[in-house]
Design a protein around this motif. Structure first.
Motif, PDB file in Angstrom:
ATOM      1  N   ARG A  41       5.567  -5.519  -1.484  1.00  0.00           N
ATOM      2  CA  ARG A  41       6.875  -4.903  -1.698  1.00  0.00           C
ATOM      3  C   ARG A  41       7.943  -5.978  -1.598  1.00  0.00           C
ATOM      4  O   ARG A  41       7.878  -6.847  -0.731  1.00  0.00           O
ATOM      5  CB  ARG A  41       7.142  -3.830  -0.646  1.00  0.00           C
ATOM      6  CG  ARG A  41       6.367  -2.575  -0.881  1.00  0.00           C
ATOM      7  CD  ARG A  41       6.689  -1.550   0.179  1.00  0.00           C
ATOM      8  NE  ARG A  41       5.737  -0.442   0.098  1.00  0.00           N
ATOM      9  CZ  ARG A  41       5.360   0.288   1.136  1.00  0.00           C
ATOM     10  NH1 ARG A  41       5.874   0.047   2.319  1.00  0.00           N
ATOM     11  NH2 ARG A  41       4.507   1.272   0.980  1.00  0.00           N
ATOM     12  N   LEU A  92       7.696   5.167  -7.592  1.00  0.00           N
ATOM     13  CA  LEU A  92       7.388   5.075  -6.163  1.00  0.00           C
ATOM     14  C   LEU A  92       5.896   4.887  -5.941  1.00  0.00           C
ATOM     15  O   LEU A  92       5.485   4.210  -5.005  1.00  0.00           O
ATOM     16  CB  LEU A  92       7.873   6.336  -5.439  1.00  0.00           C
ATOM     17  CG  LEU A  92       9.392   6.454  -5.290  1.00  0.00           C
ATOM     18  CD1 LEU A  92       9.759   7.788  -4.665  1.00  0.00           C
ATOM     19  CD2 LEU A  92       9.957   5.328  -4.447  1.00  0.00           C
ATOM     20  N   ARG A 150       3.560   2.310  -3.787  1.00  0.00           N
ATOM     21  CA  ARG A 150       2.848   3.090  -2.774  1.00  0.00           C
ATOM     22  C   ARG A 150       3.838   3.652  -1.750  1.00  0.00           C
ATOM     23  O   ARG A 150       3.632   3.575  -0.557  1.00  0.00           O
ATOM     24  CB  ARG A 150       1.799   2.218  -2.077  1.00  0.00           C
ATOM     25  CG  ARG A 150       0.645   1.797  -2.990  1.00  0.00           C
ATOM     26  CD  ARG A 150      -0.576   2.716  -2.825  1.00  0.00           C
ATOM     27  NE  ARG A 150      -0.970   2.904  -1.457  1.00  0.00           N
ATOM     28  CZ  ARG A 150      -1.829   2.126  -0.817  1.00  0.00           C
ATOM     29  NH1 ARG A 150      -2.357   1.105  -1.440  1.00  0.00           N
ATOM     30  NH2 ARG A 150      -2.146   2.378   0.425  1.00  0.00           N
ATOM     31  N   MET A 151       4.919   4.189  -2.263  1.00  0.00           N
ATOM     32  CA  MET A 151       5.944   4.724  -1.367  1.00  0.00           C
ATOM     33  C   MET A 151       6.162   6.215  -1.615  1.00  0.00           C
ATOM     34  O   MET A 151       7.253   6.735  -1.400  1.00  0.00           O
ATOM     35  CB  MET A 151       7.257   3.966  -1.538  1.00  0.00           C
ATOM     36  CG  MET A 151       7.327   2.761  -0.627  1.00  0.00           C
ATOM     37  SD  MET A 151       8.695   1.670  -0.932  1.00  0.00           S
ATOM     38  CE  MET A 151      10.045   2.769  -1.152  1.00  0.00           C
ATOM     39  N   ARG A 205       2.822  -4.159   2.353  1.00  0.00           N
ATOM     40  CA  ARG A 205       4.100  -4.616   2.903  1.00  0.00           C
ATOM     41  C   ARG A 205       4.480  -5.956   2.290  1.00  0.00           C
ATOM     42  O   ARG A 205       5.631  -6.203   1.939  1.00  0.00           O
ATOM     43  CB  ARG A 205       3.997  -4.736   4.424  1.00  0.00           C
ATOM     44  CG  ARG A 205       5.321  -5.031   5.101  1.00  0.00           C
ATOM     45  CD  ARG A 205       5.166  -5.337   6.566  1.00  0.00           C
ATOM     46  NE  ARG A 205       4.596  -6.634   6.834  1.00  0.00           N
ATOM     47  CZ  ARG A 205       5.265  -7.782   6.722  1.00  0.00           C
ATOM     48  NH1 ARG A 205       6.508  -7.772   6.345  1.00  0.00           N
ATOM     49  NH2 ARG A 205       4.669  -8.915   6.985  1.00  0.00           N
TER      50      ARG A 205
END
Lengths: 318, 576
Positions: free
Chosen positions: B90, B54, B58-59, B87
């Motif tokens: 991803r 993750l 960067r989650m 964004r």
């Protein structure tokens, strides 16, 4: 500036905490103990303030002043002047109404009365809701159908409409009677809430385990399921108190409800009837309105706080 | 394969601030992944494998943060990207295939709309015909027909949903795919199909792949390199061959040896003398022509069996999800009445028992369920789950006696009572909870225990221990056990008799050495071939073979007859 405890042997452990980090740490502690919630504290504080007003008022203020003609008419609160140029006096610190009744005495009796109606109606409604919700969820089948349809139909009926008719035909009612009438309209949402929770909990592992342990239906309902419902029940209860008070005040402002007992709604009704708005007798209707606002804000804060307690996702960490 | 690495992790540390101090979830991790290489992250839950993955995207869940180190995706420094840059990266550059594919699709959107969303979010408005072409292509690359695009998620099976998630992950041909236990919710047969699909797609687009998991067998069959993590530290990294054949770190050795194999050494040590705790003429549990139907679906086809329980036995019921094995369990527990036929306990029909008989039946027939997390009421301390039935069945003589019984039971399953009792369920790990449920069964000393997938939600390294606890119930305490599982390797070791169920029918039954060691029925063979082995020389089969075998079974070309492979005394089975 507080420091990290030094037994934390990481490199950054000894640096001074920034303001953001301290805020974070405070949030953490709150996350750990959900009941330690500022919204809950403030909400409870406001409501306790109203109750304290009722108790202290009865101890330290002369409640005889609530009767007609016990003071001069239309006196303003201390520090203000009415249209006739009369100053407020210490004998009636919050002023008097059009019939010479002391406003302070009125709210000392009236505010707890409004709260009492709300609490009682909600309590009765909740009890009915718990019973019906558990019955519907547990028994299922035809019983469930009947309860579900009944509560769905009741939700669509505006309570004030029916209550106006009821009250009009009863004439004068007592506070308890009014609470009972209102309770007839606040049992539906707890019923639906509990029914839904019971249906999903019925399949949960711990309920199956309890069945395996030879537990009776009564035990499963009240010892295994109910404790886990407590946060929901609290939330629902507070929401119901708000609804009940709104309904009660609505009736009183229409001139229905108890005729001989001072309530906040009734005071507002009389103020409007006597033309207090035109005569600029703002304290007559304004003070009860402020008290009602305090009551609602208190209830709202408690409800928001309880929401965060029962739903950890609302507890913000960042 | 020699060009620049697709992912470089340098000295990566991740920490979670908690009220009790900062928890370091990942400590100084160094790793590079080359294009076209499949890397397995293996370790038990809490070892930091998902957290690392993750972090790459960067989650990280709040309040987790990257404390230090470098994450380079190709030439891009992922830590330096802003919100919008992340964004964009991803899905188009790094895709994540989540664990619960069942819940990751939007239930109110058609599959192809969800695929189109992914394209338009990254490439702006695109021509509808082009969108349609690309979504069909993505679906066909994971072996799904075009018409699936018009369906809603609830119309698909678990395996199909997982494939849709893979299609969604590869539709923008990312450089790196992260698959987080993509098959943990699937049975072995579907698991093999999905893993084959994932491998093929990954080969086709030539991306790197991180496969997160805890099953050494699955890793051995599906990745090139292995990274073993323990408590946030990378303890071993190398090619699969190196690690499987010559593991250096003791933790890796544990992981490899904890995979139960069909054949091979048993992880159990039978005591030799099995006590019997009952004497009686009536069979302990009996099915008389039992059928169970849910509407149009027949979950259990007519079957009869008698388990006399004179000498305690472990009977295994194996099959895929939906084979009716859990239905059999709930029929035996009396949670569900049979549609036809009777379920008898010591000669008594369990649906016609009086209150007193019913309590006696409950005391004697206990269960261990699949989900150790749901089995404890979160409101009470764990003692409640042990104490309540003990008192309810009148076994408790005094408070001190109950306490002593609880402590003995904890000791018997290898838990330290002083650390476990008086705690709340959320303070214990899944493995500890499941052992506590076994301890509960032990305290009640029932005559029959129904163990419904008792280890499928527990970390692989703990499975053997818990199965040993369960086996001891039979071996030392004389409790007969019905072991319901999809795991043939464990069934092989613990059971005295195995029944293989397929769509509610017994297809093969007999002693485990025959049924699992040398399967005759094509379905049993399919199940055994689908098990991933931690052995590189053993072939996992091709997807075509598997598809053909499933198709032949479904259309009834083979295997409509039940095959009986011999009896064991004390258990007789009859299929109508």
């Amino acid at each position: 500036m507080a420091e990290y405890s030094t037994d934390d042997n990481t490199a950054e452990a000894t640096h001074k905490m920034t303001r953001a980090e301290r805020r974070q740490a405070r949030r953490m502690r709150r996350f750990d103990n959900p009941w330690n919630n500022p919204k809950l504290f403030w909400g409870a504080g406001l409501l306790l303030g109203i109750i304290a007003l009722g108790i202290l008022g009865r101890l330290f203020w002369d409640l005889e002043l609530v009767f007609t003609g016990s003071g001069m008419l239309k006196l303003p609160p201390i520090g203000f002047e009415n249209l006739r140029g009369q100053e407020g006096t210490l004998a009636n610190p919050l002023g008097t109404d059009g019939a010479g009744r002391d406003i302070l005495a009125l709210i000392i009796i009236g505010a707890p009365n409004s709260l009492f109606v709300g609490l009682l109606a909600s309590l009765i409604g909740m009890s009915a809701g718990i019973m019906l919700g558990f019955t519907a969820g547990f028994v299922g089948g035809r019983t469930d159908d009947v309860i579900r349809v009944l509560s769905d139909v009741m939700i669509t009926i505006p309570p004030l409409l029916i209550l106006v008719v009821f009250q009009a035909s009863f004439g004068d009612v007592s506070l308890t009677m009014m609470a009972l009438l209102i309770a007839g309209f606040v049992w539906q949402s707890p019923t639906r809430l509990i029914r839904a929770q019971v249906l999903s909990m019925r399949e949960s592992g711990y309920v199956q385990m309890a069945r395996l342990s030879g537990a009776s239906t009564f035990h499963i309902m009240f010892k295994e399921m109910l404790p886990n419902l407590v946060p929901y029940l609290f939330g629902s209860f507070i929401a119901n108190v708000t609804t009940s008070i709104v309904t009660a005040v609505g009736l009183e402002v229409l001139g229905l409800g108890p005729q001989r007992i001072p309530t906040l709604g009734r005071t507002i009704y009389e103020a409007i009837n006597a033309g207090a708005l035109i005569q600029n007798l703002w304290w007559w209707w304004g003070i009860p309105t402020i008290l009602l606002a305090v009551m609602f804000i208190g209830l709202l804060l408690i409800n928001l706080g309880l929401d965060e307690v029962s739903n950890p996702r609302l507890r913000k960490l960042s | 394969m020699t060009d620049k690495p697709v992912l470089t992790l340098k000295d990566l540390s991740i920490e979670f601030p908690t009220p009790k101090g900062v928890v370091e979830a990942v400590k100084a991790l160094d790793l590079t992944i080359n294009p076209g290489v499949r890397v397995g992250f293996i370790g038990e839950s809490g070892s930091g494998k998902t957290t690392t993955a993750l972090a790459v995207m960067r989650m990280l869940a709040n309040p987790g943060r990257i404390a230090g180190g470098e994450i380079m995706l190709g030439d891009t420094d992922m830590r330096a990207l802003d919100e919008e840059g992340i964004r964009k990266a991803r899905l188009s550059r790094v895709a994540y295939i989540p664990q619960g594919a069942m819940n990751s699709l939007n239930p109110v959107m058609r599959i192809e709309d969800q695929l189109w969303d992914a394209i338009t979010a990254h490439e702006g408005t695109t021509d509808p015909a082009e969108l349609k072409r690309r979504s069909d292509e993505a679906l066909s690359s994971v072996g799904l027909p075009d018409h699936v695009g018009r369906l809603y998620p609830h119309e698909l099976s678990g395996g199909m949903k997982q494939r849709v998630c893979i299609a969604l992950g590869v539709i923008l041909t990312p450089e790196l795919i992260i698959a987080d236990e993509p098959t943990s919710a699937l049975d072995v047969v579907t698991q093999r199909q999905v893993m084959h699909t994932l491998q093929e797609v990954q080969k086709k687009i030539g991306s790197g792949l991180i496969l997160i998991g805890h099953d050494m067998g699955l890793m051995a069959q599906s990745v090139d390199e292995l990274a073993v993590l323990k408590n946030g530290v990378l303890v071993e990294h190398g090619t699969v061959k190196q690690i499987i054949e010559a593991p250096k770190h003791p933790y890796t050795q544990d992981l490899i040896s904890s995979v139960p194999l069909v054949g091979g050494d048993s992880f159990l040590d039978p005591s030799g003398k099995t006590p019997s705790n009952r004497a009686g003429a009536e069979p302990l549990m009996e099915f008389r022509d039992v059928t169970k139907r849910y509407g149009q679906v027949t979950a259990v086809h007519p079957m009869s069996f008698q388990l006399d329980g004179e000498v305690p036995k472990i009977i295994s019921i194996v099959g895929q999800s939906g084979s009716g094995k859990s239905t059999m369990g709930s029929l035996m527990l009396g949670f569900n009445p049979p549609t036809e036929g009777q379920v008898l306990f010591e000669g008594q029909d369990i649906s016609k028992m009086s209150a007193a008989q019913s309590l006696e039946f409950r005391k004697n027939v206990q269960a261990v369920f699949q989900d150790p997390y749901g089995c404890f009421n979160p409101f009470y301390r764990v003692d409640h789950a042990l104490k309540f039935p003990f008192k309810q069945f009148g076994l408790a003589k005094s408070e001190a006696h109950t306490q002593q019984a609880m402590e003995e039971a904890c000791d018997a399953v290898g838990l330290d009572p002083s650390l476990i009792l008086r705690r709340y369920p959320h303070q214990l790990s899944g493995g500890q909870r499941q052992r506590l449920i076994v301890a509960r069964a032990l305290m009640l000393s029932p005559k029959l225990l129904i163990a419904d997938e008792p280890v499928s939600m527990v970390d692989a390294s703990l499975r053997a221990t818990i199965l040993k606890n369960i086996y001891d119930l039979k071996d030392r305490y004389g409790i007969s056990i019905l072991y319901i599982t999809h795991d043939l390797a464990t069934a092989y070791h613990v059971s005295d008799y195995v029944m293989v169920l397929y769509h509610g029918r017994v297809v093969e039954a007999g002693p485990p050495k025959e049924v699992i060691g040398d399967p005759h029925h094509p379905y049993t063979r399919l199940l055994i071939d689908s098990i991933p082995w931690p052995d590189l020389n053993r072939d996992w089969g091709t997807p075509e073979e598997a598809d053909r075998a499933i198709h032949m079974l479904d259309t009834g070309q083979v295997g409509t007859e039940s095959i009986f492979r011999g009896d064991v005394p004390g258990f007789s089975l009859k299929v109508a």
